[in-house]
Enzyme design. Structure first.
Site, PDB file in Angstrom:
ATOM      1  N   GLY A 269       0.820  -1.267  -0.144  1.00 29.48           N
ATOM      2  CA  GLY A 269       0.042   0.144   0.117  1.00 29.48           C
ATOM      3  C   GLY A 269       0.919   1.326  -0.231  1.00 29.48           C
ATOM      4  N   THR A 270       2.090   1.246  -0.116  1.00 27.60           N
ATOM      5  CA  THR A 270       2.937   2.404  -0.038  1.00 27.60           C
ATOM      6  C   THR A 270       3.066   2.833  -1.503  1.00 27.60           C
ATOM      7  OG1 THR A 270       4.938   1.228  -0.617  1.00 27.60           O
ATOM      8  CG2 THR A 270       4.271   1.289   1.585  1.00 27.60           C
ATOM      9  N   GLY A 272       0.567   2.770  -4.185  1.00 24.07           N
ATOM     10  CA  GLY A 272      -0.873   2.995  -4.343  1.00 24.07           C
ATOM     11  C   GLY A 272      -1.720   2.071  -3.781  1.00 24.07           C
ATOM     12  N   VAL A 273      -3.021   1.999  -4.535  1.00 25.05           N
ATOM     13  CA  VAL A 273      -4.068   1.023  -4.081  1.00 25.05           C
ATOM     14  C   VAL A 273      -4.534   0.055  -5.062  1.00 25.05           C
ATOM     15  CG1 VAL A 273      -6.375   0.877  -3.280  1.00 25.05           C
ATOM     16  CG2 VAL A 273      -5.216   2.938  -2.708  1.00 25.05           C
ATOM     17  N   ARG A 395      -5.253 -18.667  19.969  1.00 24.61           N
ATOM     18  CA  ARG A 395      -4.600 -17.765  20.406  1.00 24.61           C
ATOM     19  C   ARG A 395      -5.172 -16.673  21.420  1.00 24.61           C
ATOM     20  NH1 ARG A 395      -2.608 -12.806  17.555  1.00 24.61           N
ATOM     21  NH2 ARG A 395      -4.573 -13.219  16.423  1.00 24.61           N
ATOM     22  N   TYR A 456       8.209 -21.755  10.459  1.00 24.68           N
ATOM     23  CA  TYR A 456       7.240 -21.034  11.225  1.00 24.68           C
ATOM     24  C   TYR A 456       7.320 -21.384  12.590  1.00 24.68           C
ATOM     25  CZ  TYR A 456       2.638 -18.797  11.192  1.00 24.68           C
ATOM     26  OH  TYR A 456       1.382 -18.018  11.993  1.00 24.68           O
TER      27      TYR A 456
END
Lengths: 540, 540
Positions: A269-270, A272-273, A395, A456
């Site tokens: 998102g840095t 544009g969209v 969680r 992970y």
């Protein structure tokens, strides 16, 4: 075919994961296990009620709201207390711990554009008025990419893309589908399923995440071994930037300069969209063959997975739990104390036309046996399949009981896998020991490549009633250890705000300059998600 | 393990393709065929001898040469008449026609750096002294990317990377190898073969092209259906730019922002110099199963290929010739007039462990039969395999006989494939008709993807003794037709100088701005290959 707006999608819990109706307490078996592992942990004090939270950041002033309403309509500019807090962050454990604070930052308004042109017009208004814009998909981010950080600007607009959802185009000859970026993964699978197709991208966030979010953060899913990570599924993007709209990915197989689709995948998102995502899809597989395996230890299991990845038999899913995770997972399905709690368990799924899937499965099985694998009860694979989207609810139940629980991930080459695992485990252990916290560190290989694999980690710990600062210190030293040991700062959670301070170590100063140059070109005012990816280190 | 300099690699013919010893005249069968297709074509007048060519651009002045010699040593700065003309361009047909002119442009010096640091120092000298730098790998470029175009600078350095060659690192566990960018494909395969591995990238240029060139131009090869195009093989790059060196691709599977390796793949030397390429390799396959198929027509054959690509049986090679190419290819192997000259022939190769390759082949065969394919004599596939690197020699023999011959390629989605083929064929036909040239247009599907495929055209024509201008006009109208019909301006030949005027139509103005922004950041003086990729349209 046209976009089907989904204005009133189910929101997740404001202060936890998922569907509020599916939140649950701690299962008895888990309580028993926790006692053995962590000793007595005092139950956490409850967080504030939604209505009682004080929002530290004011709503946008009326002239801003009027200008935004002029673009999307007043009903799609929202400044209510609840809606702002629902857009105050993502769903990492630190996010949820911040949701327990009495004072919280939140965006100054939530804006719901209904068309790509409205997105462009909102960006124009934001640029003119000095407002930052944080694109908001499913809200499942876990690395701080949704922080309402205004950077140098006056305020923050959370740009909720839920109205840009639905199937826009579908071609069963090309096996491609174009969706609005705000389409959730289950909605996409539902509409594809009606046509006999599937996308097959199943990250932990599947039930709430959006296709635009997958693209913006380079998502990997549980079936990525077979179908490729989301990067590999994307054949085209529409991106609305403050200085123009791009339609990228004309067709497969261009060599016309660098592949600009890949410049936006991971841009968080840095730049544009992302408003539209074109993806390749495949027919719903005829066969789905589940297998479970047990290995004497992690090294043997990892060697088996490596051989499969390099042989190219293409299992859709292949994952390996280490000894600690194997013991706990089996505890969860009620097998505490049985013989299988020794060793490491693996789950393998092959899909496709029945005969071809069977041939590939046979080749995979031969290789896993050569590596020392022993077939295990298929119910273990079925149990994994059944339970795979439930972990975030567990969680939350742990957090409510005062047990700190969080995940982190990295990746490296096969030859460096065990050294990286040891480094991360050591950094975590030293961190928790330093905080005087009993803990358990679980790990699995979640994704495989011909040249390497991901790790992970899930940690549970008795960090006490105020675990946030302690965890951020432990996470920082763990990130340092990951970089020192040749790992990635992130394999699929993304950079966001949390990992931004480590990005330069991974891509180098010239790499950061490249990202900043593109950002400066597309978004000269720097309004797009200023807190994420390229942000300076954040002082909390 | 260290880089093995290969200073004195075999140069290709200065005015044609390949090994001078392997140049040949026109085979009798081809002569016969040409007479039938093109009528009588007057043999072309011979081009000038190398020694008689006048070079229109002066060698670099002595102070430049001294500064460059200070970096790489005087013996690695070359300004001889022959060596300059050997670096005057690539190997497209227009390139070769320019080699027939009495006056030609050539770089002002050819510089051979021996280390990555020397590359950086050469770029620094060039920047200080106002010289453009054109990276030169194997010299096989076919879209003008090696033009000695100084742009706004005083002169051109051809940066020949042959000394940056050899295996730098190899890991049989990770199945990765790192090579100097100047390593040729056969040299890489030889050193991998000694270890039981192969890279498996076989473009038409295989015998002379370098790994750095493959990366810089996003090469595709004849085995890309199975092993992926070169993009997919690259796991890491070292790139030396005028403002810093990048080591990218820490390990597989990062989500730490956009994948910067992909920002350099296809950058065509305009961002910097790729000096090292890390690639995934695979064991030499146990089985190699060749099949030939015949389809009643192109539509049925393309449908068969589509089904295979979407089923994912992973043939290493799968290609389909149209009716015109099938007839000519069979003519070349001596089958004129036999039954098989009707229809479209396909070649399919499966590789891998014997049992798995057999299972995949069986599934492929079933699908091709369902699409109407009929098994054909396996010798047709073997003949393709045997002759696949000989076409450029034949092209040169045709040129020497006055027959114009050139290739071009594009790609699109499966559903648009026939429409694009018709548009390109029509544009070429109209172009040749307008030039009053008898011609033949051959086409094959060279690469397949789940969502689409490439089209590779070969044209032969009686364009007369001065074919260059006529062809450039025909190519321009064909490029316009490709863009109008939704194709790519290039599938694997690259942009270079020739396709640069069409790049913006493919990636849009904002896409071009992104490329320019990165270039401006990494190379603010604009010294890197100023004639290629982002260059304004060239007036010849």
């Amino acid at each position: 075919m046209s976009t089907q707006p989904q204005d009133e999608r189910l929101d997740m819990r404001w202060d936890g994961w998922g569907d509020p109706a599916r939140a649950h307490g701690l299962p008895g078996g888990v309580k028993l296990l926790l006692g053995a592992v962590l000793g007595r942990v005092p139950k956490a004090p409850p967080g504030p009620d939604l209505a009682d939270v004080r929002i530290s950041t004011p709503p946008l002033p009326d002239p801003d709201l009027a200008a935004l309403a002029g673009v999307v309509g007043a009903e799609h500019v929202r400044t209510g207390h609840d809606v702002r807090l629902l857009h105050a962050g993502g769903k990492s454990t630190p996010d949820l711990l911040r949701r327990r604070q009495t004072e919280q930052a939140a965006p100054g308004a939530v804006v719901l554009p209904g068309t790509d042109d409205e997105v462009a017009a909102v960006l124009a208004v934001a640029g003119e008025r000095g407002l930052a814009v944080v694109p908001f998909g499913g809200g499942t981010a876990v690395t701080g990419g949704l922080e309402p950080d205004a950077g140098p600007h006056r305020g923050v607009v959370s740009l909720d893309l839920r109205r840009l959802s639905g199937l826009i185009a579908f071609d069963d000859v090309d096996q491609e589908a174009t969706f609005g970026a705000g389409t959730t993964a289950p909605a996409a699978e539902a509409v594809l399923g009606e046509r006999g197709f599937e996308l097959g991208h199943f990250p932990q966030s599947f039930e709430f995440a959006t296709l635009g979010g997958f693209a913006a953060l380079r998502s990997s899913g549980q079936s990525s071994a077979g179908h490729g990570r989301f990067d590999a599924m994307v054949t085209g993007l529409r991106v609305v930037t403050p200085t123009g709209t791009l339609d990228l990915g004309r067709a497969p197989g261009s060599a016309a300069g660098p592949d600009l689709v890949r410049w936006f995948l991971g841009s968080e998102g840095t730049f544009g969209v992302i408003t539209r995502v074109r993806v390749r899809v495949h027919p719903v597989p005829e066969a789905r063959l589940f297998d479970a395996w047990t290995f004497g230890g992690f090294a043997a299991g990892a060697d088996g997975l490596r051989r499969v990845a390099q042989l190219g038999t293409g299992p859709t899913v292949i994952r390996l739990s280490d000894e600690a995770e194997t013991a706990v997972s089996l505890a969860q399905v009620g097998s505490i104390g049985r013989a299988l709690t020794k060793g490491c368990s693996a789950v393998v799924v092959h899909e496709g036309p029945a005969d071809l899937a069977a041939a590939r499965r046979a080749a995979t099985s031969r290789v896993l046996q050569e590596a020392g694998g022993v077939p295990a009860a298929p119910r273990l694979a079925a149990a994994w399949d059944h339970g795979r989207f439930k972990a975030p609810y567990l969680r939350d139940a742990l957090l409510a009981h005062g047990v700190f629980c969080e995940t982190l991930e990295t990746a490296t080459t096969w030859s460096n896998l065990r050294a990286l695992k040891a480094s991360v485990t050591s950094a975590l252990t030293q961190g928790f020991d330093g905080a005087d916290a009993r803990h358990r560190i679980l790990c699995h290989v979640s994704h495989v490549y011909p040249t390497g694999a991901s790790l992970y980690f899930t940690v549970i710990a008795g960090l006490g009633p105020e675990p946030l600062d302690a965890w951020l210190r432990i996470k920082a030293r763990t990130n340092d250890a990951i970089m020192a040991a040749g790992g990635m700062i992130t394999h699929h959670h993304g950079v966001g705000t949390d990992h931004a301070p480590w990005l330069e170590q991974e891509i180098g100063p010239a790499g950061v300059r490249m990202l900043r140059a593109v950002r400066a070109e597309l978004d000269p005012a720097g309004i797009m998600n200023p807190g994420a990816l390229l942000a300076p280190a954040r002082v909390r």
